[in-house]
Design a protein around this motif. Structure first.
Motif, PDB file in Angstrom:
ATOM      1  N   SER A  72      29.946  43.322  -9.440  1.00  0.00           N
ATOM      2  CA  SER A  72      29.938  41.884  -9.189  1.00  0.00           C
ATOM      3  C   SER A  72      30.748  41.543  -7.937  1.00  0.00           C
ATOM      4  O   SER A  72      30.310  40.764  -7.089  1.00  0.00           O
ATOM      5  N   ARG A  73      31.896  42.139  -7.828  1.00  0.00           N
ATOM      6  CA  ARG A  73      32.766  41.864  -6.677  1.00  0.00           C
ATOM      7  C   ARG A  73      32.119  42.329  -5.368  1.00  0.00           C
ATOM      8  O   ARG A  73      32.144  41.623  -4.361  1.00  0.00           O
TER       9      ARG A  73
ATOM     10  N   GLU B 150      29.283  39.897  -4.408  1.00  0.00           N
ATOM     11  CA  GLU B 150      29.784  38.650  -3.829  1.00  0.00           C
ATOM     12  C   GLU B 150      30.245  38.859  -2.386  1.00  0.00           C
ATOM     13  O   GLU B 150      29.997  38.019  -1.519  1.00  0.00           O
ATOM     14  N   ARG B 151      30.917  39.986  -2.123  1.00  0.00           N
ATOM     15  CA  ARG B 151      31.359  40.286  -0.756  1.00  0.00           C
ATOM     16  C   ARG B 151      30.167  40.499   0.180  1.00  0.00           C
ATOM     17  O   ARG B 151      30.174  40.019   1.313  1.00  0.00           O
TER      18      ARG B 151
END
Length: 158
Positions: A95-96, A99-100
Motif C-alpha cells: 500500500s505504501r 501511494e508513493r
C-alpha cells in the motif's frame, strides 16, 4: 483469508512472482472461473488483455493505448481484502509503495488520478459511461452486471 499464507497454491505464487518481476503473464478467460476470481472487466468487448506492466501503469494513472485509443481505469475497493488483492496481484506493491508511485507518477509524468469507488453500482456506472474504461471485480459480480471479462487477474482459493 490472508494472502501470502503458507497455504497459498504454488501457481498463485508463481503468478505473483512473474507479475512483480514485470514479466507478462495473464491467465486466459477460457479457463474455468470461480465466483471469487478477480477479473479485469469493461463494459465493451473492445478492450484486449493487458500485460502486467501495462496493468500497473494504467492503475497508476499513466496513459495506455490500444489501437490508438486511450484506456482509463477505475478502482473498485469495497473493503481492505479487495485492496490487498488488488495491490498484490494487479500492481504488485505494498500500500505504501503504491501511494508513493502514484504521487511520483503525478509529479513526474502528469498521471491522472484514478477514481476509486466502494460501491459496485458506482463502478458499473463508471464503466458504462465510457467505452474504454476498465476495472477489476470478482467474477460473480462481472457476470451479475453482464460486464465483459477482459482477463483473469487472480484465482481465489477454493
Amino acid at each position: 483469508m490472508r494472502l501470502g499464507a503458507p497455504t497459498a497454491r504454488p501457481v498463485q505464487l508463481l503468478q505473483l512472482l512473474l507479475f512483480v518481476s514485470g514479466l507478462s503473464f495473464t491467465v486466459g478467460t477460457g479457463a474455468q472461473n470461480n465466483p471469487g476470481d478477480l477479473m479485469l472487466v469493461s463494459s465493451t468487448d473492445q478492450v484486449a488483455p493487458l500485460s502486467s506492466l501495462d496493468l500497473r501503469k494504467l492503475f497508476l494513472g499513466l496513459p495506455i493505448t490500444q489501437e490508438g485509443q486511450q484506456l482509463q481505469a477505475v478502482i473498485y475497493q469495497p473493503d481492505s481484502e479487495m485492496r490487498d488483492i488488488f495491490l498484490k496481484t494487479v500492481v504488485g506493491m505494498t500500500s505504501r509503495s503504491f501511494e508513493r508511485k502514484v504521487l511520483q507518477a503525478r509529479l513526474s509524468f502528469g498521471a491522472r488520478i484514478v477514481p476509486t469507488y466502494r460501491s459496485k453500482t458506482e463502478v458499473v456506472e463508471a464503466l458504462q459511461e465510457k467505452q474504454l474504461v476498465v476495472s477489476f471485480m470478482p467474477f460473480s459480480d462481472a457476470q451479475f452486471y453482464e460486464l465483459e471479462v477482459v482477463q483473469t487477474l487472480w484465482h481465489a482459493e477454493n
